[in-house]
Motif scaffolding. Structure first.
Motif, PDB file in Angstrom:
ATOM      1  N   LEU A   1       0.864  -1.204  -0.185  1.00 34.60           N
ATOM      2  CA  LEU A   1      -0.008  -0.041   0.081  1.00 34.60           C
ATOM      3  C   LEU A   1       0.804   1.250   0.220  1.00 34.60           C
ATOM      4  N   GLN A   2       2.049   1.156   0.328  1.00 32.82           N
ATOM      5  CA  GLN A   2       3.002   2.314   0.103  1.00 32.82           C
ATOM      6  C   GLN A   2       3.224   2.614  -1.403  1.00 32.82           C
ATOM      7  N   HIS A   3       3.036   1.496  -2.233  1.00 31.94           N
ATOM      8  CA  HIS A   3       3.452   1.676  -3.618  1.00 31.94           C
ATOM      9  C   HIS A   3       2.205   1.820  -4.530  1.00 31.94           C
ATOM     10  N   PHE A   4       1.058   0.948  -4.182  1.00 32.79           N
ATOM     11  CA  PHE A   4      -0.219   1.170  -4.951  1.00 32.79           C
ATOM     12  C   PHE A   4      -1.417   1.662  -4.251  1.00 32.79           C
TER      13      PHE A   4
ATOM     14  N   GLY B   1      -8.800  -1.766   5.808  1.00 33.67           N
ATOM     15  CA  GLY B   1      -8.456  -1.621   7.293  1.00 33.67           C
ATOM     16  C   GLY B   1      -7.030  -1.861   7.546  1.00 33.67           C
ATOM     17  N   ILE B   2      -6.203  -2.560   6.715  1.00 31.72           N
ATOM     18  CA  ILE B   2      -4.927  -2.487   6.715  1.00 31.72           C
ATOM     19  C   ILE B   2      -4.360  -1.285   6.607  1.00 31.72           C
ATOM     20  N   GLN B   3      -4.775  -0.736   5.648  1.00 34.15           N
ATOM     21  CA  GLN B   3      -4.257   0.746   5.473  1.00 34.15           C
ATOM     22  C   GLN B   3      -4.092   1.535   6.715  1.00 34.15           C
ATOM     23  N   PHE B   4      -5.202   1.414   7.468  1.00 34.78           N
ATOM     24  CA  PHE B   4      -5.248   2.363   8.496  1.00 34.78           C
ATOM     25  C   PHE B   4      -5.111   1.677   9.927  1.00 34.78           C
ATOM     26  N   SER B   5      -4.012   0.626   9.841  1.00 36.47           N
ATOM     27  CA  SER B   5      -3.777  -0.039  11.009  1.00 36.47           C
ATOM     28  C   SER B   5      -2.364  -0.318  10.956  1.00 36.47           C
ATOM     29  N   ASN B   6      -1.604  -0.827  12.197  1.00 31.79           N
ATOM     30  CA  ASN B   6      -0.447  -1.388  12.480  1.00 31.79           C
ATOM     31  C   ASN B   6      -0.577  -2.841  12.050  1.00 31.79           C
ATOM     32  N   PRO B   7       0.296  -3.346  11.094  1.00 30.98           N
ATOM     33  CA  PRO B   7      -0.127  -4.540  10.606  1.00 30.98           C
ATOM     34  C   PRO B   7      -0.109  -5.926  11.644  1.00 30.98           C
TER      35      PRO B   7
END
Length: 310
Positions: A38-41, A97-103
């Motif tokens: 998500l840092q790239h796409f 949800g992954i984008q806005f959370s700690n993995p």
């Protein structure tokens, strides 16, 4: 030489055991890899590429195992569109949800996923919980609590990003998909079901991606030229979105959706291990929590095997 029904049942269960371990392993990798991707796409174009790779993998495997004829889609158009909408909707909501959370915290909250799944199954079907489900659920929730405690007391504290509740609630949509994947096909293999659902999901994701990119609301995934990034994306697509979805169907068909959902508690454990390859060093809370969650899965499987011996 004939095999007794009890031996067949036990072999059946061991097959489900192996399938769900693979699901936990591949879906565990999906959490940190998705965070990095998500840092790239942008979300939707990335998911469209992932789903395309998953469909290609499942289609090739289906041809090799069952023949070209099994690529034919025989369920009605309405069900075809709906099952893909549910799958693509889950992918989108989960990844958001992954984008806005700690993995790692996102993985930790998934320990409560079986609770969401069990309630969804109960509401959708009225099915009673299996014997031993309560103990297994208590163990897995305890494991989740220990994992979460690491963010408060462990070294290298993990912060909550706010998307964890979205990750957790997405389990309800995946549970509905899982129920329909078993109910809407007439004697089709689990591989065929996963292929059809993924093919339909690809259509939804492709159309939405074209709209978003066309209007400038999302960037084209092909603007990314880093080979390492693409290799990570395609690997998680093949193993998590493709093979993971297929083997999840296998486990859900043999164990039932509610019980199979308990195995998702392997995801936090494997997510921590996978995250180490991206520079995260787990603390004692993550390790202990993963082992407690795993004990719940082992207990539930033991109860199921005991039942088949009677």
């Amino acid at each position: 030489m004939s095999t007794s029904p009890g031996a067949r049942d036990r072999r059946h269960m061991l097959g489900a055991f192996a399938a769900m371990v693979f699901v936990g392993l591949s879906w565990g990798a999906n959490v940190p890899v998705s965070k990095v991707m998500l840092q790239h796409f942008d979300i939707v174009p990335m998911l469209a590429i992932r789903t395309l790779a998953a469909v290609a993998t499942l289609g090739l495997l289906l041809v090799l195992v069952e023949g070209v004829g099994k690529l034919r889609i025989e369920i009605g158009l309405k069900r075809f569109l709906l099952i893909g909408l549910m799958m693509s909707g889950f992918f989108t909501i989960f990844t958001l949800g992954i984008q806005f959370s700690n993995p790692i915290s996102a993985a930790a909250v998934q320990v409560a996923g079986p609770l969401v799944a069990a309630v969804t199954v109960r509401l959708a079907t009225g099915m009673r919980f299996d014997p031993g489900f309560g103990v297994a659920l208590a163990l897995t929730l305890t494991g989740g609590a220990i994992l979460a405690a690491g963010s408060l007391f462990g070294r290298g504290a993990l912060t909550l990003g706010g998307g964890e509740i979205i990750v957790l609630l997405s389990n309800a949509l995946w549970t509905v998909y899982s129920l329909k994947a078993q109910a809407w096909f007439d004697r089709a293999s689990q591989l065929h079901r996963a292929y059809v659902a993924s093919f339909s999901a690809l259509g939804w994701m492709a159309v939405l991606s074209l709209v978003l990119v066309g209007f400038g609301w999302a960037s084209s995934p092909f603007a990314v030229t880093d080979g390492w990034v693409w290799s990570q994306l395609l690997l998680v697509a093949v193993f998590a979105s493709g093979m993971g979805a297929y083997l999840w169907n296998v486990g859900a068909s043999r164990l039932g959706v509610a019980i199979a959902s308990l195995w998702v508690n392997l995801v936090p454990f494997f997510a921590v291990l996978w995250s180490m390859t991206y520079g995260f060093i787990p603390n004692a809370y993550q390790i202990a929590g993963g082992l407690v969650a795993l004990s719940g899965v082992v207990y539930m499987q033991w109860r199921k095997l005991q039942t088949t011996k009677r």
